[in-house]
Scaffold this motif. Structure first.
Motif, PDB file in Angstrom:
ATOM      1  N   ASP A   1       0.760  -1.200   0.156  1.00 20.78           N
ATOM      2  CA  ASP A   1      -0.005  -0.130   0.009  1.00 20.78           C
ATOM      3  C   ASP A   1       0.951   1.240   0.007  1.00 20.78           C
ATOM      4  O   ASP A   1       0.609   2.270  -0.574  1.00 20.78           O
ATOM      5  CB  ASP A   1      -1.013   0.086   1.080  1.00 20.78           C
ATOM      6  CG  ASP A   1      -2.071  -0.932   1.052  1.00 20.78           C
ATOM      7  OD1 ASP A   1      -2.017  -1.790  -0.018  1.00 20.78           O
ATOM      8  OD2 ASP A   1      -2.802  -1.255   2.006  1.00 20.78           O
ATOM      9  N   VAL A   2       2.016   1.401   0.780  1.00 15.17           N
ATOM     10  CA  VAL A   2       2.757   2.554   0.674  1.00 15.17           C
ATOM     11  C   VAL A   2       3.535   2.511  -0.512  1.00 15.17           C
ATOM     12  O   VAL A   2       3.525   3.736  -1.197  1.00 15.17           O
ATOM     13  CB  VAL A   2       3.829   2.248   1.777  1.00 15.17           C
ATOM     14  CG1 VAL A   2       4.957   3.577   1.721  1.00 15.17           C
ATOM     15  CG2 VAL A   2       3.251   2.170   3.280  1.00 15.17           C
ATOM     16  N   HIS A   3       3.826   1.603  -1.151  1.00 12.57           N
ATOM     17  CA  HIS A   3       4.299   1.756  -2.559  1.00 12.57           C
ATOM     18  C   HIS A   3       3.488   2.233  -3.540  1.00 12.57           C
ATOM     19  O   HIS A   3       3.671   3.133  -4.306  1.00 12.57           O
ATOM     20  CB  HIS A   3       5.157   0.321  -2.866  1.00 12.57           C
ATOM     21  CG  HIS A   3       5.734   0.384  -4.156  1.00 12.57           C
ATOM     22  ND1 HIS A   3       5.477  -0.586  -5.249  1.00 12.57           N
ATOM     23  CD2 HIS A   3       6.618   1.136  -4.848  1.00 12.57           C
ATOM     24  CE1 HIS A   3       6.127  -0.535  -6.270  1.00 12.57           C
ATOM     25  NE2 HIS A   3       6.838   0.646  -6.212  1.00 12.57           N
ATOM     26  N   TYR A   4       2.224   1.555  -3.429  1.00 13.94           N
ATOM     27  CA  TYR A   4       0.977   2.086  -4.293  1.00 13.94           C
ATOM     28  C   TYR A   4       0.762   3.591  -4.345  1.00 13.94           C
ATOM     29  O   TYR A   4       0.812   4.231  -5.212  1.00 13.94           O
ATOM     30  CB  TYR A   4       0.004   1.398  -3.950  1.00 13.94           C
ATOM     31  CG  TYR A   4      -1.369   1.479  -4.882  1.00 13.94           C
ATOM     32  CD1 TYR A   4      -1.578   1.032  -5.981  1.00 13.94           C
ATOM     33  CD2 TYR A   4      -2.130   2.731  -4.873  1.00 13.94           C
ATOM     34  CE1 TYR A   4      -2.489   1.016  -7.025  1.00 13.94           C
ATOM     35  CE2 TYR A   4      -3.004   2.899  -5.825  1.00 13.94           C
ATOM     36  CZ  TYR A   4      -3.312   1.955  -6.923  1.00 13.94           C
ATOM     37  OH  TYR A   4      -4.356   2.461  -7.797  1.00 13.94           O
ATOM     38  N   ARG A   5       0.965   3.903  -3.050  1.00 12.68           N
ATOM     39  CA  ARG A   5       0.531   5.613  -2.854  1.00 12.68           C
ATOM     40  C   ARG A   5       1.878   6.447  -3.507  1.00 12.68           C
ATOM     41  O   ARG A   5       1.631   7.528  -3.798  1.00 12.68           O
ATOM     42  CB  ARG A   5       0.183   5.787  -1.312  1.00 12.68           C
ATOM     43  CG  ARG A   5      -1.089   5.181  -1.018  1.00 12.68           C
ATOM     44  CD  ARG A   5      -1.405   5.961   0.553  1.00 12.68           C
ATOM     45  NE  ARG A   5      -2.671   5.237   0.552  1.00 12.68           N
ATOM     46  CZ  ARG A   5      -3.741   5.579   0.220  1.00 12.68           C
ATOM     47  NH1 ARG A   5      -4.098   6.768  -0.592  1.00 12.68           N
ATOM     48  NH2 ARG A   5      -5.012   5.188   0.801  1.00 12.68           N
ATOM     49  N   SER A   6       3.067   5.782  -3.437  1.00  7.98           N
ATOM     50  CA  SER A   6       4.211   6.338  -4.017  1.00  7.98           C
ATOM     51  C   SER A   6       4.121   6.530  -5.417  1.00  7.98           C
ATOM     52  O   SER A   6       4.789   7.379  -6.013  1.00  7.98           O
ATOM     53  CB  SER A   6       5.708   5.920  -3.563  1.00  7.98           C
ATOM     54  OG  SER A   6       5.777   4.728  -4.309  1.00  7.98           O
ATOM     55  N   MET A   7       3.153   5.779  -6.085  1.00  6.48           N
ATOM     56  CA  MET A   7       3.043   5.836  -7.620  1.00  6.48           C
ATOM     57  C   MET A   7       1.692   6.253  -8.144  1.00  6.48           C
ATOM     58  O   MET A   7       1.631   6.286  -9.421  1.00  6.48           O
ATOM     59  CB  MET A   7       3.224   4.325  -8.116  1.00  6.48           C
ATOM     60  CG  MET A   7       4.691   3.622  -7.814  1.00  6.48           C
ATOM     61  SD  MET A   7       4.734   2.360  -8.986  1.00  6.48           S
ATOM     62  CE  MET A   7       3.627   1.041  -8.489  1.00  6.48           C
ATOM     63  N   HIS A   8       1.100   6.860  -7.356  1.00  5.15           N
ATOM     64  CA  HIS A   8      -0.147   7.443  -7.583  1.00  5.15           C
ATOM     65  C   HIS A   8      -0.754   8.526  -6.998  1.00  5.15           C
ATOM     66  O   HIS A   8      -0.399   8.638  -5.635  1.00  5.15           O
ATOM     67  CB  HIS A   8      -1.377   6.177  -7.390  1.00  5.15           C
ATOM     68  CG  HIS A   8      -1.221   4.966  -8.138  1.00  5.15           C
ATOM     69  ND1 HIS A   8      -0.387   3.854  -7.741  1.00  5.15           N
ATOM     70  CD2 HIS A   8      -1.527   4.463  -9.425  1.00  5.15           C
ATOM     71  CE1 HIS A   8      -0.467   2.916  -8.451  1.00  5.15           C
ATOM     72  NE2 HIS A   8      -0.996   3.339  -9.726  1.00  5.15           N
ATOM     73  N   PRO A   9      -1.374   9.353  -7.545  1.00  2.74           N
ATOM     74  CA  PRO A   9      -1.960  10.621  -6.770  1.00  2.74           C
ATOM     75  C   PRO A   9      -2.925  10.161  -5.578  1.00  2.74           C
ATOM     76  O   PRO A   9      -3.462   9.300  -5.633  1.00  2.74           O
ATOM     77  CB  PRO A   9      -2.441  11.596  -7.900  1.00  2.74           C
ATOM     78  CG  PRO A   9      -2.825  10.585  -8.929  1.00  2.74           C
ATOM     79  CD  PRO A   9      -1.936   9.462  -8.871  1.00  2.74           C
TER      80      PRO A   9
END
Ligand code: 5AD
Length: 325
Positions: free
Chosen positions: A167-175
């Protein structure tokens, strides 16, 4: 290390720490070869020598999302936008059908221009003309109601890459407005409705390491999708990640093998991105355990515009061998 591959083959799962150890060793040629040989044997025991072919129709590159890695993100001013009409799409299907394609994958950005009814009519029409074909949709995150309507209209399968299970990685790739929870929820909703579901992720996306990949393997183990699409991250001009490093060919091939060993019956495409970073990438993917290819059926005139990343193959007018097969 080889014992971890044996364990994966037998038990179909590994502990988090074991994943991290194994994934960190991807540069070991002998280890990758060992995994690939076993993976290919598993693929052959399940599917024989068959490679499944799906025709990809990229019908719009308008997208309301702004993913940091994607060339058709809404704030890329250099994306040359297009939409196909129903007639254009049906013409692609006709050409594909003549060539022997029996699955049509309708892929596009999250384009609000097309209403739910438009999709319903299109799906209906394709199914009416080609009752024996399968229709796969790949148009992002929608409401459960929309997914249900399209399923009732005749759609059989849905591809929605989860992109990363961390989830943290996801947020680093998406607004901000995009959430990993919602994306995963969509996959579970789709599966519940009855679709055959495909998830997947990019290999070597910025911020990804063995810890993230371990979570991807665990998420896939839990979801049990019918298909898993993976390909290397390839930088795209006009995006915040334009200057980031490309994903590794070797790691992508290794992951294909590990996915095959974990999910014995899964459909595993050798993707266009894999073919983009190496001229024989897709063939290598098949040898590593993949068993699906998805040639482009989009009109040649728009292929260059569906530029998720730079240097995508099969986009040139001269690429006659790529026109439809
Ligand atoms: N490199 C590789 N794959 C990409 N995708 C989007 N942008 C890129 C990129 N720069 C993938 C995403 C998406 C799929 C349609 O294409 O995983 O889900």
């Amino acid at each position: 290390m080889f014992d971890l591959i044996d364990k994966l083959e037998d038990k179909e799962t590994l502990e988090r720490e074991e994943w991290i150890t194994l994934l960190s060793a991807y540069q070991d040629d002998a280890l990758r070869d060992y995994a690939a040989q076993k993976a290919r044997a598993v693929a052959q025991s399940v599917y024989g020598h068959d490679v499944y072919v799906r025709g990809l129709i990229e019908f719009t590159n308008y997208c309301r999302n702004d993913c940091y890695y994607c060339g058709i993100r809404r704030s890329n001013p250099d994306a040359d936008r297009y939409r196909l009409t129903k007639e254009d799409i049906l013409a692609c299907c006709e050409e594909g059908w003549e060539l022997g394609f029996r699955t049509f994958v309708l892929q596009g950005g999250e384009d609000g221009y097309f209403r739910d009814e438009w999709y319903e009519e299109l799906i209906h029409e394709i199914k009416q003309r080609y009752p024996k074909c399968a229709v796969t949709l790949s148009v992002g995150e929608r409401s459960g109601e929309t997914y249900r309507r399209w399923y009732e209209a005749g759609a059989d399968r849905y591809l929605l890459r989860h992109e990363t299970a961390d989830d943290v990685h996801y947020r680093s790739m998406h607004p901000q407005e995009m959430s990993p929870e919602h994306r995963k929820k969509c996959l579970y909703t789709l599966r519940e409705i009855g679709y055959q579901v495909g998830c997947g992720f990019m290999v070597g996306s910025p911020g990804q390491g063995p810890e993230q990949l371990a979570q991807d393997m665990e998420f896939i183990y839990e979801l049990k999708p019918h298909m898993v699409g993976i390909g290397p991250f390839v930088p795209a001009a006009g995006t915040p990640f334009a200057d980031k490093a490309q994903g590794s060919l070797e790691l992508t091939l290794f992951l294909l093998s590990l996915l095959r060993l974990q999910e014995k019956k899964v459909l595993l495409p050798a993707t266009t991105a894999l073919g983009t970073i190496h001229p024989l990438g897709r063939e290598m993917g098949i040898r590593a355990g993949a068993n699906v290819v998805m040639p482009n059926l989009s009109p040649v005139a728009v292929r260059k515009k569906y530029a998720l990343y730079d240097h995508k193959i099969c986009t040139g007018e001269e690429a006659a061998e790529c026109r439809a097969a």
